[in-house]
Design a protein around this motif. Structure first.
Motif, PDB file in Angstrom:
ATOM      1  N   VAL A   2       0.874  -1.105  -0.019  1.00  0.00           N
ATOM      2  CA  VAL A   2      -0.114  -0.095  -0.029  1.00  0.00           C
ATOM      3  C   VAL A   2       0.830   1.183  -0.102  1.00  0.00           C
ATOM      4  O   VAL A   2       1.735   1.288   0.584  1.00  0.00           O
ATOM      5  CB  VAL A   2      -0.857  -0.027   1.217  1.00  0.00           C
ATOM      6  CG1 VAL A   2      -0.208  -0.157   2.551  1.00  0.00           C
ATOM      7  CG2 VAL A   2      -2.007   0.989   1.074  1.00  0.00           C
ATOM      8  N   VAL A   3       0.408   2.104  -0.718  1.00  0.00           N
ATOM      9  CA  VAL A   3       1.088   3.499  -0.820  1.00  0.00           C
ATOM     10  C   VAL A   3       0.314   4.509  -0.212  1.00  0.00           C
ATOM     11  O   VAL A   3      -1.065   4.657  -0.557  1.00  0.00           O
ATOM     12  CB  VAL A   3       1.518   3.968  -2.165  1.00  0.00           C
ATOM     13  CG1 VAL A   3       1.941   5.418  -2.218  1.00  0.00           C
ATOM     14  CG2 VAL A   3       2.357   2.890  -2.885  1.00  0.00           C
ATOM     15  N   LEU A   4       0.697   4.671   1.210  1.00  0.00           N
ATOM     16  CA  LEU A   4      -0.013   5.655   1.904  1.00  0.00           C
ATOM     17  C   LEU A   4      -0.225   7.201   1.284  1.00  0.00           C
ATOM     18  O   LEU A   4       0.785   7.386   0.754  1.00  0.00           O
ATOM     19  CB  LEU A   4       0.151   5.645   3.349  1.00  0.00           C
ATOM     20  CG  LEU A   4       0.130   4.325   4.201  1.00  0.00           C
ATOM     21  CD1 LEU A   4       0.488   4.636   5.585  1.00  0.00           C
ATOM     22  CD2 LEU A   4      -1.309   4.060   4.128  1.00  0.00           C
ATOM     23  N   PRO A   5      -1.223   8.006   1.585  1.00  0.00           N
ATOM     24  CA  PRO A   5      -1.280   9.115   1.147  1.00  0.00           C
ATOM     25  C   PRO A   5      -0.010   9.879   1.363  1.00  0.00           C
ATOM     26  O   PRO A   5       0.309   9.976   2.950  1.00  0.00           O
ATOM     27  CB  PRO A   5      -2.509   9.955   1.607  1.00  0.00           C
ATOM     28  CG  PRO A   5      -3.252   8.676   1.905  1.00  0.00           C
ATOM     29  CD  PRO A   5      -2.377   7.445   2.222  1.00  0.00           C
ATOM     30  N   GLU A  24      -0.728   8.951  -6.159  1.00  0.00           N
ATOM     31  CA  GLU A  24      -1.499   8.348  -7.315  1.00  0.00           C
ATOM     32  C   GLU A  24      -0.658   7.915  -8.425  1.00  0.00           C
ATOM     33  O   GLU A  24      -0.722   7.008  -8.898  1.00  0.00           O
ATOM     34  CB  GLU A  24      -2.446   9.398  -8.043  1.00  0.00           C
ATOM     35  CG  GLU A  24      -3.586   9.573  -7.135  1.00  0.00           C
ATOM     36  CD  GLU A  24      -4.686  10.481  -7.654  1.00  0.00           C
ATOM     37  OE1 GLU A  24      -4.749  10.527  -8.774  1.00  0.00           O
ATOM     38  OE2 GLU A  24      -5.455  11.224  -6.954  1.00  0.00           O
ATOM     39  N   ALA A  25       0.475   8.784  -8.694  1.00  0.00           N
ATOM     40  CA  ALA A  25       1.560   8.353  -9.666  1.00  0.00           C
ATOM     41  C   ALA A  25       2.469   6.979  -9.306  1.00  0.00           C
ATOM     42  O   ALA A  25       2.293   6.272 -10.006  1.00  0.00           O
ATOM     43  CB  ALA A  25       2.124   9.616 -10.238  1.00  0.00           C
ATOM     44  N   LEU A  26       2.536   7.051  -8.046  1.00  0.00           N
ATOM     45  CA  LEU A  26       3.493   6.032  -7.454  1.00  0.00           C
ATOM     46  C   LEU A  26       2.528   4.635  -7.491  1.00  0.00           C
ATOM     47  O   LEU A  26       3.079   3.771  -7.874  1.00  0.00           O
ATOM     48  CB  LEU A  26       3.943   6.440  -6.119  1.00  0.00           C
ATOM     49  CG  LEU A  26       4.933   5.068  -5.694  1.00  0.00           C
ATOM     50  CD1 LEU A  26       5.997   4.988  -6.476  1.00  0.00           C
ATOM     51  CD2 LEU A  26       5.513   5.884  -4.112  1.00  0.00           C
ATOM     52  N   ILE A  27       1.432   4.861  -7.135  1.00  0.00           N
ATOM     53  CA  ILE A  27       0.542   3.598  -6.905  1.00  0.00           C
ATOM     54  C   ILE A  27       0.182   3.133  -8.568  1.00  0.00           C
ATOM     55  O   ILE A  27       0.336   1.735  -8.743  1.00  0.00           O
ATOM     56  CB  ILE A  27      -1.101   3.982  -6.541  1.00  0.00           C
ATOM     57  CG1 ILE A  27      -0.930   4.231  -5.003  1.00  0.00           C
ATOM     58  CG2 ILE A  27      -2.079   3.098  -6.781  1.00  0.00           C
ATOM     59  CD1 ILE A  27      -1.981   5.107  -4.355  1.00  0.00           C
ATOM     60  N   ALA A  28      -0.151   3.972  -9.468  1.00  0.00           N
ATOM     61  CA  ALA A  28       0.049   3.600 -10.914  1.00  0.00           C
ATOM     62  C   ALA A  28       1.246   2.943 -11.351  1.00  0.00           C
ATOM     63  O   ALA A  28       1.150   1.855 -12.149  1.00  0.00           O
ATOM     64  CB  ALA A  28      -0.336   4.902 -11.786  1.00  0.00           C
ATOM     65  N   ARG A  37       0.928  -7.120  -5.849  1.00  0.00           N
ATOM     66  CA  ARG A  37      -0.417  -6.556  -5.492  1.00  0.00           C
ATOM     67  C   ARG A  37      -0.323  -5.243  -4.775  1.00  0.00           C
ATOM     68  O   ARG A  37       0.133  -5.257  -3.755  1.00  0.00           O
ATOM     69  CB  ARG A  37      -1.222  -7.476  -4.674  1.00  0.00           C
ATOM     70  CG  ARG A  37      -2.537  -7.287  -4.476  1.00  0.00           C
ATOM     71  CD  ARG A  37      -3.583  -8.398  -3.764  1.00  0.00           C
ATOM     72  NE  ARG A  37      -2.772  -8.089  -2.232  1.00  0.00           N
ATOM     73  CZ  ARG A  37      -3.249  -7.806  -1.333  1.00  0.00           C
ATOM     74  NH1 ARG A  37      -4.485  -6.924  -1.291  1.00  0.00           N
ATOM     75  NH2 ARG A  37      -2.880  -7.882   0.027  1.00  0.00           N
ATOM     76  N   VAL A  38      -0.849  -4.329  -5.572  1.00  0.00           N
ATOM     77  CA  VAL A  38      -0.735  -2.880  -5.138  1.00  0.00           C
ATOM     78  C   VAL A  38      -2.440  -2.471  -4.918  1.00  0.00           C
ATOM     79  O   VAL A  38      -3.530  -2.868  -5.277  1.00  0.00           O
ATOM     80  CB  VAL A  38      -0.243  -1.860  -6.227  1.00  0.00           C
ATOM     81  CG1 VAL A  38      -0.187  -0.580  -5.586  1.00  0.00           C
ATOM     82  CG2 VAL A  38       1.131  -2.417  -6.408  1.00  0.00           C
ATOM     83  N   ILE A  39      -2.500  -1.818  -3.392  1.00  0.00           N
ATOM     84  CA  ILE A  39      -3.757  -1.783  -2.916  1.00  0.00           C
ATOM     85  C   ILE A  39      -4.249  -0.548  -3.798  1.00  0.00           C
ATOM     86  O   ILE A  39      -3.377   0.425  -4.214  1.00  0.00           O
ATOM     87  CB  ILE A  39      -3.761  -1.289  -1.555  1.00  0.00           C
ATOM     88  CG1 ILE A  39      -3.497  -2.482  -0.643  1.00  0.00           C
ATOM     89  CG2 ILE A  39      -5.117  -0.737  -0.763  1.00  0.00           C
ATOM     90  CD1 ILE A  39      -4.414  -3.640  -0.809  1.00  0.00           C
ATOM     91  N   SER A  40      -5.597  -0.426  -3.974  1.00  0.00           N
ATOM     92  CA  SER A  40      -6.017   0.541  -4.895  1.00  0.00           C
ATOM     93  C   SER A  40      -6.002   2.208  -4.134  1.00  0.00           C
ATOM     94  O   SER A  40      -5.788   2.390  -3.097  1.00  0.00           O
ATOM     95  CB  SER A  40      -7.459   0.634  -5.145  1.00  0.00           C
ATOM     96  OG  SER A  40      -8.274   0.880  -3.948  1.00  0.00           O
ATOM     97  N   ARG A  41      -6.104   3.055  -5.040  1.00  0.00           N
ATOM     98  CA  ARG A  41      -5.946   4.747  -4.527  1.00  0.00           C
ATOM     99  C   ARG A  41      -6.941   4.877  -3.459  1.00  0.00           C
ATOM    100  O   ARG A  41      -6.868   5.419  -2.589  1.00  0.00           O
ATOM    101  CB  ARG A  41      -5.948   5.240  -5.730  1.00  0.00           C
ATOM    102  CG  ARG A  41      -5.879   6.889  -5.493  1.00  0.00           C
ATOM    103  CD  ARG A  41      -6.558   7.639  -6.561  1.00  0.00           C
ATOM    104  NE  ARG A  41      -6.855   9.159  -6.257  1.00  0.00           N
ATOM    105  CZ  ARG A  41      -8.073   9.512  -5.589  1.00  0.00           C
ATOM    106  NH1 ARG A  41      -9.041   8.532  -5.033  1.00  0.00           N
ATOM    107  NH2 ARG A  41      -8.120  10.782  -5.020  1.00  0.00           N
ATOM    108  N   THR A  42      -8.256   4.415  -3.822  1.00  0.00           N
ATOM    109  CA  THR A  42      -9.473   4.809  -3.267  1.00  0.00           C
ATOM    110  C   THR A  42      -9.274   3.944  -1.769  1.00  0.00           C
ATOM    111  O   THR A  42      -9.560   4.986  -0.585  1.00  0.00           O
ATOM    112  CB  THR A  42     -10.650   3.996  -3.806  1.00  0.00           C
ATOM    113  OG1 THR A  42     -10.737   4.678  -5.096  1.00  0.00           O
ATOM    114  CG2 THR A  42     -12.079   4.243  -2.967  1.00  0.00           C
ATOM    115  N   SER A  43      -8.657   2.831  -1.707  1.00  0.00           N
ATOM    116  CA  SER A  43      -8.656   2.230  -0.311  1.00  0.00           C
ATOM    117  C   SER A  43      -7.427   2.937   0.462  1.00  0.00           C
ATOM    118  O   SER A  43      -7.345   3.079   1.715  1.00  0.00           O
ATOM    119  CB  SER A  43      -8.247   0.739  -0.614  1.00  0.00           C
ATOM    120  OG  SER A  43      -9.350  -0.061  -1.055  1.00  0.00           O
TER     121      SER A  43
END
Length: 80
Positions: A2-5, A24-28, A37-43
């Motif tokens: 997970v990438v935290l905000p 968001e860019a890092l998650i993408a 497995r990367v946790i979604s931005r929304t989560s």
């Protein structure tokens, strides 16, 4: 994972907007890696301003890795 905000230590709303964009860019980018497995931005964004600890977040999201980040301004420079 997970990438935290990302935290924004700047005084302006534009810094919050930039911190969200970096998150968001890092998650993408990480989502394109095979076998990760990367946790979604929304989560992930649900943990903005949380008082939960990293181990609590990891348990709740069932992840092994947490990425945390922050940005701040130093004059004309942006520190990430």
């Amino acid at each position: 994972l997970v990438v935290l905000p990302f935290l924004s230590h700047g005084p302006h709303d534009r810094d919050d907007y930039l911190a969200d964009g970096l998150t968001e860019a890092l998650i993408a980018d990480l989502s394109h890696l095979e076998d990760l497995r990367v946790i979604s931005r929304t989560s992930a964004m649900a943990y903005r301003d949380t008082t939960r600890t990293a181990p609590q977040i990891a348990r709740e999201l069932d992840v092994d890795l947490i990425v945390e980040g922050a940005l701040a301004r130093d004059g004309d420079r942006l520190l990430v």
